[in-house]
Design a protein around this motif. Structure first.
Motif, PDB file in Angstrom:
ATOM      1  N   GLU A   1      -5.609  13.497  48.672  1.00 31.01           N
ATOM      2  CA  GLU A   1      -4.604  14.532  48.908  1.00 31.01           C
ATOM      3  C   GLU A   1      -4.252  15.242  47.605  1.00 31.01           C
ATOM      4  OE1 GLU A   1      -3.764  15.480  51.804  1.00 31.01           O
ATOM      5  OE2 GLU A   1      -4.455  13.822  53.032  1.00 31.01           O
TER       6      GLU A   1
ATOM      7  N   SER B   1      -2.478  15.862  54.837  1.00 28.11           N
ATOM      8  CA  SER B   1      -3.289  16.695  55.717  1.00 28.11           C
ATOM      9  C   SER B   1      -3.077  16.309  57.178  1.00 28.11           C
ATOM     10  CB  SER B   1      -4.764  16.556  55.353  1.00 28.11           C
ATOM     11  OG  SER B   1      -5.008  17.036  54.048  1.00 28.11           O
TER      12      SER B   1
ATOM     13  N   ARG C   1      -5.078  21.200  58.586  1.00 23.43           N
ATOM     14  CA  ARG C   1      -4.334  21.841  57.503  1.00 23.43           C
ATOM     15  C   ARG C   1      -4.121  20.827  56.381  1.00 23.43           C
ATOM     16  NH1 ARG C   1      -1.142  26.370  57.441  1.00 23.43           N
ATOM     17  NH2 ARG C   1      -1.105  26.449  59.732  1.00 23.43           N
TER      18      ARG C   1
ATOM     19  N   ARG D   1      -4.609  20.080  51.713  1.00 20.54           N
ATOM     20  CA  ARG D   1      -5.121  20.431  50.385  1.00 20.54           C
ATOM     21  C   ARG D   1      -5.728  19.164  49.783  1.00 20.54           C
ATOM     22  NH1 ARG D   1      -3.483  24.431  46.560  1.00 20.54           N
ATOM     23  NH2 ARG D   1      -3.847  23.815  44.399  1.00 20.54           N
ATOM     24  N   LYS D   2      -7.012  19.214  49.445  1.00 21.28           N
ATOM     25  CA  LYS D   2      -7.713  18.066  48.894  1.00 21.28           C
ATOM     26  C   LYS D   2      -8.067  18.324  47.429  1.00 21.28           C
ATOM     27  CE  LYS D   2      -7.854  15.870  52.845  1.00 21.28           C
ATOM     28  NZ  LYS D   2      -7.155  14.590  53.068  1.00 21.28           N
ATOM     29  N   ARG D   3      -7.925  17.293  46.617  1.00 17.23           N
ATOM     30  CA  ARG D   3      -8.250  17.428  45.196  1.00 17.23           C
ATOM     31  C   ARG D   3      -9.425  16.531  44.840  1.00 17.23           C
ATOM     32  NH1 ARG D   3      -5.903  13.380  41.959  1.00 17.23           N
ATOM     33  NH2 ARG D   3      -5.780  14.829  40.208  1.00 17.23           N
TER      34      ARG D   3
ATOM     35  N   PRO E   1      -9.193  27.466  45.927  1.00 20.86           N
ATOM     36  CA  PRO E   1      -8.249  28.469  45.428  1.00 20.86           C
ATOM     37  C   PRO E   1      -8.516  28.912  44.004  1.00 20.86           C
ATOM     38  CG  PRO E   1      -7.202  26.309  45.547  1.00 20.86           C
ATOM     39  CD  PRO E   1      -8.535  26.185  46.226  1.00 20.86           C
TER      40      PRO E   1
ATOM     41  N   THR F   1     -10.342  21.565  43.762  1.00 19.74           N
ATOM     42  CA  THR F   1      -9.490  21.504  44.943  1.00 19.74           C
ATOM     43  C   THR F   1     -10.092  22.340  46.073  1.00 19.74           C
ATOM     44  OG1 THR F   1      -7.519  21.164  43.607  1.00 19.74           O
ATOM     45  CG2 THR F   1      -7.178  22.059  45.805  1.00 19.74           C
TER      46      THR F   1
ATOM     47  N   CYS G   1      -8.864  23.808  50.013  1.00 17.12           N
ATOM     48  CA  CYS G   1      -7.719  23.970  50.909  1.00 17.12           C
ATOM     49  C   CYS G   1      -8.160  24.368  52.321  1.00 17.12           C
ATOM     50  CB  CYS G   1      -6.773  25.047  50.379  1.00 17.12           C
ATOM     51  SG  CYS G   1      -5.986  24.626  48.811  1.00 17.12           S
TER      52      CYS G   1
ATOM     53  N   ASP H   1      -6.258  26.136  55.659  1.00 18.36           N
ATOM     54  CA  ASP H   1      -4.968  26.814  55.800  1.00 18.36           C
ATOM     55  C   ASP H   1      -4.786  27.643  57.086  1.00 18.36           C
ATOM     56  OD1 ASP H   1      -2.435  27.589  54.988  1.00 18.36           O
ATOM     57  OD2 ASP H   1      -3.192  29.406  54.047  1.00 18.36           O
TER      58      ASP H   1
END
Length: 248
Positions: A117, A123, A135, A137-139, A183, A198, A200, A202
């Motif tokens: 995450e 998520s 939905r 955001r992964k790092r 992003p 990262t 995302c 969305d």
């Protein structure tokens, strides 16, 4: 690829060619080693662990670790890409559909893991009919913006009914899905050139059939399938010495 000889011979040829030539740009410029990854696919090494009946090599974790270790001696970026690919393919082989498995076996499809995450809410997945909106955001995603698909984790779409409060589900998310994006190319912990960044959603809408296993079974799949591959392949990556680079 019967016996160790065939896959090692194919690997040796690729290492001295495309992988070696892309090692310095990856190391010095942070350039994703696309030519090396493509060459590995054509040589049957992206499909090394794929099902033989679909054209894959039918190999297991020990052979995948051997490949990662040997590649790491030449280009750590490609080795990191292979580590994430093979660990993702382990669960895709068990639960993915025949089309994507055949593409992996043919060396035309690069997978990666999107599990960690990236801060903010965990998520989520929301199902409406046969469509699920993911939905999150992964790092620290290896091959971010370069892979063809990601094994993506979320909370169960049914709200965790009948499962533990920390249960997860796993999905195979195509990289071309609308509203899935990188992003900005942030500095990751992976080797230079591995496109660790990262990703995302969305949200990203996928068919319900993109679920790997059953809803809420993600922790079991991670524990029994993905993480053992990730750990052993990580050891193989670390055993590879620093690449020998030609002075500029």
């Amino acid at each position: 690829m019967g016996g160790a000889g065939p896959y090692r011979a194919a690997l040796a040829h690729v290492l001295t060619g495309a992988v070696a030539s892309g090692g310095e740009p990856a190391y010095r410029q942070g350039k994703f080693p696309r030519s090396g990854v493509t060459a590995l696919g054509r040589a049957g090494l992206l499909g090394l662990t794929g099902a033989p009946e679909l054209g894959g090599g039918g190999r297991g974790l020990s052979e995948a670790a051997d490949v990662v270790e040997r590649v790491a001696r030449v280009c750590p970026a490609v080795a990191a890409v292979l580590r994430s690919h093979y660990a993702a393919v382990a669960v895709v082989e068990a639960y993915g559909g025949p089309w994507v498995r055949a593409e992996i076996a043919a060396g035309r499809h690069l997978c990666s893991l999107a599990l960690e995450e990236g801060g903010g809410p965990e998520s989520t997945a929301r199902r409406t009919g046969e469509v699920v909106a993911l939905r999150g955001r992964k790092r620290q995603v290896v091959s971010a913006g370069e892979a063809d698909s990601y094994v993506w984790s979320t909370r169960p779409y049914e709200g965790g009914a009948g499962v533990g409060p920390d249960a997860r589900s796993l999905w195979l998310v195509p990289a071309h899905a609308p509203d899935l994006y990188v992003p900005a190319r942030t500095a990751g912990s992976g080797p230079s050139g591995s496109a660790t960044s990262t990703v995302c959603a969305d949200p990203v809408r996928v068919p319900a059939s993109a679920l790997l296993g059953v809803d809420g079974s993600g922790d079991e799949l991670l524990r029994n399938t993905v993480l053992p591959w990730w750990a052993e392949l990580g050891d193989a990556l670390e055993r590879g010495p620093e690449p020998v680079l030609v002075a500029s």
